[in-house]
Design a protein around this motif. Structure first.
Motif, mmCIF file in Angstrom:
data_model
loop_
_atom_site.group_PDB
_atom_site.id
_atom_site.type_symbol
_atom_site.label_atom_id
_atom_site.label_comp_id
_atom_site.label_asym_id
_atom_site.label_seq_id
_atom_site.Cartn_x
_atom_site.Cartn_y
_atom_site.Cartn_z
ATOM 1 N N ALA A 107 -0.414 -1.638 2.341
ATOM 2 C CA ALA A 107 -0.735 -3.032 2.649
ATOM 3 C C ALA A 107 -0.085 -3.501 3.957
ATOM 4 C CB ALA A 107 -0.284 -3.935 1.503
ATOM 5 N N ARG A 108 0.840 -2.672 4.493
ATOM 6 C CA ARG A 108 1.484 -3.085 5.744
ATOM 7 C C ARG A 108 0.459 -3.143 6.861
ATOM 8 N NH1 ARG A 108 6.501 -2.397 7.138
ATOM 9 N NH2 ARG A 108 5.979 -1.107 8.920
ATOM 10 N N PRO A 109 0.560 -4.153 7.709
ATOM 11 C CA PRO A 109 -0.433 -4.254 8.785
ATOM 12 C C PRO A 109 -0.320 -3.008 9.690
ATOM 13 C CG PRO A 109 1.376 -5.807 9.134
ATOM 14 C CD PRO A 109 1.559 -5.225 7.766
ATOM 15 N N ALA A 110 -1.471 -2.406 9.993
ATOM 16 C CA ALA A 110 -1.457 -1.243 10.882
ATOM 17 C C ALA A 110 -1.290 -1.729 12.309
ATOM 18 C CB ALA A 110 -2.743 -0.458 10.718
ATOM 19 N N LYS A 111 -0.307 -1.146 13.009
ATOM 20 C CA LYS A 111 -0.039 -1.587 14.375
ATOM 21 C C LYS A 111 -0.347 -0.457 15.340
ATOM 22 C CE LYS A 111 4.042 -2.565 12.933
ATOM 23 N NZ LYS A 111 5.393 -3.045 12.611
#
Lengths: 316, 567
Positions: free
Chosen positions: A310-314
């Motif tokens: 769920a972590r935003p992909a950077k």
């Protein structure tokens, strides 16, 4: 006659190191808290078990293969017999305290010895014993330490590389151990190669961030101490950290899992330390943080996987 | 051949001073100077023995000197420019002997320019004269009386702490290398005066060439053992000469002084990334002596110089902010060169007791071990160990540049920790820290430049401030009891309200054009966040531990601690 090589710690890794040194013709002094039968010697060298630490002072190079929680106490005791001429090298995958002090920092602050180093890379006990072709990396600011380890265990079947980025080697070795644990866990949950690749790569990126924060060089993490070590774990070199992760995934407790792995696993404690360090200095350590909560029973594997995904992909 | 501009001023040799046996080693310096220069040149030639490296050194020196001199419009510069251009033209066609001869010539000229001088007559004169001048600067209305004899007042203004008897004692056995923190050009003068007052030997030290431009300062520097370091000269050869020079001097037993932080701390913070630079040659000097069978220990003495006011604070912090410490230039004109700032500087200490506290730390061997009263190295278990074991393998001592560089880096870390422990918190730093913490609380997350816009906009009721000063002081005292830091007597003994008053009076006089803070209807108005930052920076790393327990205070403290400074 050249001085003997000392090995401190009679666990499986310590005994393998003793065997590797004996294979290339070294006289080895092996100290162990619990005396066990002497390992077999394949080469021209010899292994002598000693029961008193001061006897190890006869050696010039001392290889430390003890779990990180015992390092300080042993260093205090052994340090009483040593001086500035001794070279201390450890193989630990542990770090100490929430400031992530390295084992070499402990060795150089608690003994009179300053010429310290760490041996790391894709080095597993079985390879050392069987003499399969392989390589390792030794991190030390002192050229004589690199040279001395290379003389002690290097040979036709073991290429020993050197770097002066000791900090990088120690952090890489410790955090790769942690990533290997996560890989074992994920494998047992039935994750596919693509998932494992993402876990390994992002785990290494996390390790690099932590390493750079402590003053290590990113390049070291792309070398044998980081990527090299990790590839061996993924390829299944039978290392205890992976085994430990698998056992955890099967629902075993920490103690039972360690028994199954057959070695002391630094990762259990390390995940918590890395998470605390990350919070304090402001470095993102999602994997270590997640593993810490997983092992503390605060998070299930599904919840951890969800949280990581769920972590935003950077940008990478 | 004249490579470098200024010629040292020396007293004529009418009557030579014959050193007495009890005089410090440095009294013999002049008779050894030519020898030292020759030894430096010999080592340089050895270092660049291979033909390619000699050629490379010549090319590099010519390239850097030409670049530097092209920017210099003076007559002398043109002359030297011709010389270096000639080298650059000829070097490719030179024979091996020619290259070595040219290298010898250049190295000799450079080493001679670096070499210091020590004139015992100047030393004796200065030891009587300096306290008078410094004291006179403090009280200009009574110049005559002060110059004639008032070392007593200066005694009170500059306090000394630390194991001085031990340092005096071990200086007889080995070579002491003083490595103080550096925040002001006053440092070397204050330290020189204190060494003399405490009966410690005078030291040899490298001073920036910019300090030699003033003929009077230059005269004293030159004749009191200072050697010249020209930071504008970028040639690798020149750096090697400086290293060889300081190494030879330490080897021969001349007590030395280096500022390992390099230049003055721009941010006011304690130096935490020490490269050691020339001080690192202390390790090599020890190894070289040992390898030749000479048992002469080297002792590093970490020293902190703590000022209530920093003479050049305004310029230093400006410079720091300009480039955040990255691209520094050599400041030629700052408060140091303006006499009226000196007078006002010394005049503002009324009521604060000591202007400056110089604290000597426990001496260390080159490998970071503490030493006992006799100067023997001690292992962590208290056992005496031979420092020679660190530079030996299988019983044979050797010189090894890479090994010694590794020891030097490790020593840098040990010294940085010692600086932290030996820092003496001055009243201005305490008050600046408490006020700055309030400023950060009021402007969370802003960078230094954005915070500048709050100049004069943040008011803190004085009674609250006094309470916080008291609480912060108490936490500092607890840290002092734990051996983590030291606190000046004024901070320790005075009621918090007196501390605040004394500090405000001191600031308002000295930084008059740019008030740090002022009081208006019972509240303190923070006027200059930058100067507050500068003065509080010595407490930066301790911030979370000396902040109050409430959340806002802790957040502000963590933000302060997280401000990474390039010293």
């Amino acid at each position: 006659m050249s001085p003997p090589v000392a090995v401190v710690g009679g666990g499986s890794f310590g005994r393998s190191l003793a065997q590797a040194a004996a294979r290339v013709g070294q006289r080895v002094l092996l100290w162990s808290r619990q005396p066990r039968p002497m390992p077999a010697v394949a080469g021209d060298g010899s292994i002598h078990t000693v029961s008193a630490l001061p006897e190890l002072a006869e050696a010039e190079l001392l290889l430390f293969a003890v779990p990180s929680p015992y390092v300080a106490e042993l260093a205090d005791e052994l340090g009483r017999s040593l001086d500035g001429s001794h070279l201390l090298v450890h193989v630990s995958r542990g770090l100490l305290g929430d400031d992530l002090h390295t084992v070499s920092e402990v060795l150089s602050s608690r003994t009179p010895c300053r010429r310290v180093g760490a041996l790391a890379g894709p080095l597993v006990a079985r390879n050392l014993v069987e003499g399969q072709p392989g390589g390792a990396i030794i991190g030390s600011a002192f050229p004589e330490v690199v040279e001395s380890v290379s003389d002690a265990i290097g040979g036709p079947t073991l290429r020993v590389y050197g770097t002066d980025d000791l900090m990088g080697v120690e952090i890489a070795s410790a955090l790769v151990g942690l990533v290997a644990l996560a890989l074992g866990y994920a494998q047992r949950l039935g994750m596919g190669p693509g998932t494992l690749a993402v876990l390994a790569t992002r785990g290494l990126a996390e390790a690099t961030r932590v390493g750079e924060m402590r003053g290590g060089s990113a390049r070291t993490f792309a070398g044998l101490a980081g990527a090299g070590d990790l590839i061996a774990a993924v390829a299944g070199d039978g290392r205890p950290e992976v085994e430990f992760g698998r056992a955890l995934a099967e629902g075993l407790g920490l103690r039972a899992a360690a028994e199954r792995a057959g070695a002391y696993i630094e990762g259990a404690l390390l995940a918590k330390q890395v998470a605390a360090f990350g919070r304090r200095v402001g470095v993102e350590v999602p994997l270590s943080g997640g593993l810490a909560r997983l092992m503390a029973g605060e998070l299930s594997a599904e919840q951890l996987a969800e949280a990581l995904m769920a972590r935003p992909a950077k940008r990478e | 051949m004249k490579l470098l501009p200024t010629r040292p001023l020396r007293l004529p040799r009418l009557r030579t001073y014959v050193p007495r046996p009890e005089d410090p080693k440095i009294f013999w310096f002049n008779s050894e100077r030519a020898d030292i220069v020759d030894e430096v040149v010999r080592r340089i030639l050895e270092r660049y023995d291979a033909e390619e490296s000699a050629e490379l050194a010549l090319n590099d020196a010519a390239y850097h000197e030409i670049r530097r001199l092209e920017a210099d419009k003076s007559e002398g510069a043109r002359h030297k420019l011709d010389y270096w251009r000639g080298i650059l033209r000829r070097v490719g066609r030179m024979s091996v002997e020619g290259k070595h001869e040219t290298l010898r010539e250049i190295a000799h000229a450079m080493a001679k320019d670096v070499a210091g001088n020590f004139d015992p007559r100047v030393y004796h004169f200065a030891s009587r004269f300096v306290p008078g001048v410094l004291t006179a600067a403090m009280n200009p209305s009574n110049i005559l009386h002060n110059v004639v004899g008032s070392a007593g007042r200066l005694d009170g203004l500059v306090a000394t702490e630390g194991p001085i008897d031990k340092i005096r004692h071990i200086s007889k056995r080995g070579t002491a290398v003083l490595v103080p923190t550096h925040s002001s050009n006053l440092d070397s003068i204050a330290l020189g005066w204190v060494l003399q007052r405490e009966g410690l030997s005078p030291v040899v030290y490298g001073a920036g060439k910019n300090l030699f431009t003033n003929p009077i300062v230059s005269f004293f520097m030159h004749n009191l053992g200072a050697y010249r370091v020209d930071r504008r000269v970028k040639a690798g050869l020149y750096k090697e000469i400086l290293k060889a020079y300081s190494c030879v001097v330490i080897e021969r037993g001349y007590h030395s002084l280096f500022f390992p932080g390099g230049t003055r701390s721009r941010s006011g913070a304690i130096e935490n990334h020490l490269k050691l630079g020339l001080a690192g040659t202390g390790v090599e000097a020890f190894a070289r002596n040992r390898a030749r069978g000479i048992d002469r220990p080297v002792y590093f003495v970490p020293t902190t110089i703590n000022y209530a006011l920093v003479l050049e604070a305004e310029t230093l912090i400006e410079d720091y902010l300009k480039e955040e410490g990255r691209a520094r230039y050599i400041i030629e004109d700052d408060e140091f060169s303006r006499i009226e700032r000196w007078i006002s500087f010394f005049n503002k200490f009324r009521g604060l007791e000591s202007v400056c506290v110089i604290r000597f730390g426990e001496p260390l061997d080159p490998f970071g071990n503490p030493v006992d009263e006799q100067g023997s190295s001690l292992a962590p278990d208290g056992r005496i160990i031979d420092p020679g074991t660190y530079i030996s393998r299988r019983g044979t001592p050797s010189v090894d540049a890479r090994r010694d560089a590794a020891y030097t880096r490790a020593l840098g870390k040990v010294l940085a920790q010692a600086y932290q422990r030996e820092t003496v918190v001055m009243p201005t730093q305490l008050v600046a820290h408490v006020v700055f913490r309030r400023v950060v609380r009021a402007t969370p997350g802003l960078d230094l430049f954005a915070r500048l816009r709050y100049r004069g906009a943040i008011a803190i009721p004085c009674d609250e401030l006094v309470t916080e000063i008291g609480q912060t002081r108490d936490r500092l005292l607890a840290l002092e009891a734990a051996g983590r830091v030291h606190v000046s007597n004024f901070v320790r003994r005075q009621p918090p309200a007196n501390i605040l008053d004394g500090v405000l009076a001191t600031w308002s006089g000295y930084h008059a054009a740019r008030p740090v803070a002022r009081v208006q209807s019972g509240s303190l108005i923070a006027e200059d966040p930058n100067l507050l930052l500068f003065y509080q920076n010595r407490l930066r790393t301790l911030a979370p531990e000396i902040a109050g327990d409430d959340e806002a205070d802790q957040i502000a403290a963590r933000e302060i601690a997280g401000m990474e400074h390039h010293a």
